[in-house]
Design an enzyme around this catalytic site. Structure first.
Site, PDB file in Angstrom:
ATOM      1  N   CYS A 131      -4.230   5.803   8.739  1.00 56.16           N
ATOM      2  CA  CYS A 131      -3.650   4.684   8.000  1.00 56.16           C
ATOM      3  C   CYS A 131      -4.667   4.253   6.957  1.00 56.16           C
ATOM      4  O   CYS A 131      -5.794   3.883   7.313  1.00 56.16           O
ATOM      5  CB  CYS A 131      -3.356   3.544   8.972  1.00 56.16           C
ATOM      6  SG  CYS A 131      -2.817   2.021   8.168  1.00 56.16           S
ATOM      7  N   CYS A 140      -1.313   5.999   1.056  1.00 58.40           N
ATOM      8  CA  CYS A 140      -0.715   5.358   2.227  1.00 58.40           C
ATOM      9  C   CYS A 140       0.005   6.478   2.953  1.00 58.40           C
ATOM     10  O   CYS A 140       0.762   7.244   2.338  1.00 58.40           O
ATOM     11  CB  CYS A 140       0.269   4.269   1.828  1.00 58.40           C
ATOM     12  SG  CYS A 140       1.258   3.649   3.221  1.00 58.40           S
TER      13      CYS A 140
END
Ligand code: DGL
Length: 234
Positions: free
Chosen positions: A83, A194
């Protein structure tokens, strides 16, 4: 929620721990399992707190640290922060908290995007946390020499991916809105910073056929595989 993936691991190899706010990090897990199909991945999707984007740094840090500690306590190594947002906010804290466990984080792929770009203008699509974090500032400062970096927030992207909506008109409009400033600036290479965003690649490519989108999943998976190989042989 924790899910296991993969078949049986190599006899003496630890499971690999990965986590994200949701399903985004699966792009990294899949790339890793393609390279090491016998590995076991323990994957935590922190759905109760998804999306991390928009939450206070302190909340993201506490969640990320807690999950990384749990994975390490369960014997996972390496621990992969799959992440970008959690990496931006908590990677150094996680490394400090787990000095004996190799920890892999995500960093915006500015370097490969800069190497690909012919226009000299490189885009970065990410959450607001990632774009204002030190990790991005340092990465961009180190690798963006000779190119201009233009950033845009993928507002609404995580929600689309989590709801499985990656091809509707609403998804197309949301993606077009975020891409507009990058295209207007002349970006011909865009780093997807992302881990949820690669799920929107078909729409991104359809809307910007002349742009190369850089997904760092393969590079992170390679780094993870090389650390895991070292542990398996230890
Ligand atoms: N996959 C996360 C990332 O890479 C999503 C962030 C979020 O939950 O907002 O940044």
């Amino acid at each position: 929620m924790t899910a296991r993936a993969g078949s049986s691991g190599a006899a003496d190899a630890p499971p690999v721990g990965m986590f994200d706010s949701g399903v985004g990090g699966v792009s990294v897990a899949r790339a890793f399992l393609r390279m090491r199909p016998r590995a076991v991945v323990r994957y935590v999707a922190d759905w109760t707190f998804c999306p991390y984007g928009g939450r206070p740094d302190a909340v993201v840090r506490e969640r990320a640290l807690g999950i990384a500690r749990d994975l390490a306590a369960a014997g996972c190594a390496p621990v992969v922060v799959a992440c970008n947002t959690a990496s931006a906010v908590a990677l150094s804290d996680i490394r400090r908290a787990l000095p004996d466990v190799p920890v892999v984080g995500m960093e915006p792929a500015v370097k490969p995007a800069a190497a690909i770009s012919k226009s000299g203008v490189v885009g970065v699509l990410a959450t607001e946390h990632t774009l204002r974090g030190d990790l991005f500032r340092v990465t961009a400062g180190r690798y963006a020499r000779g190119v201009r970096v233009v950033t845009a927030e993928g507002r609404g992207f995580v929600e689309l991916v989590e709801s499985g909506d990656v091809s509707s008109d609403r998804a197309r409009e949301t993606v077009a809105r975020a891409l507009a400033p990058l295209l207007a600036a002349g970006c011909d290479a865009v780093a997807l910073a992302c881990t949820h965003y690669p799920a929107l690649l078909p729409i991104l490519r359809e809307l910007a056929p002349g742009v190369v989108f850089v997904d760092p999943a393969e590079a992170v998976a390679r780094r993870t595989a090389s650390l895991w190989d070292g542990l398996a042989g230890a």
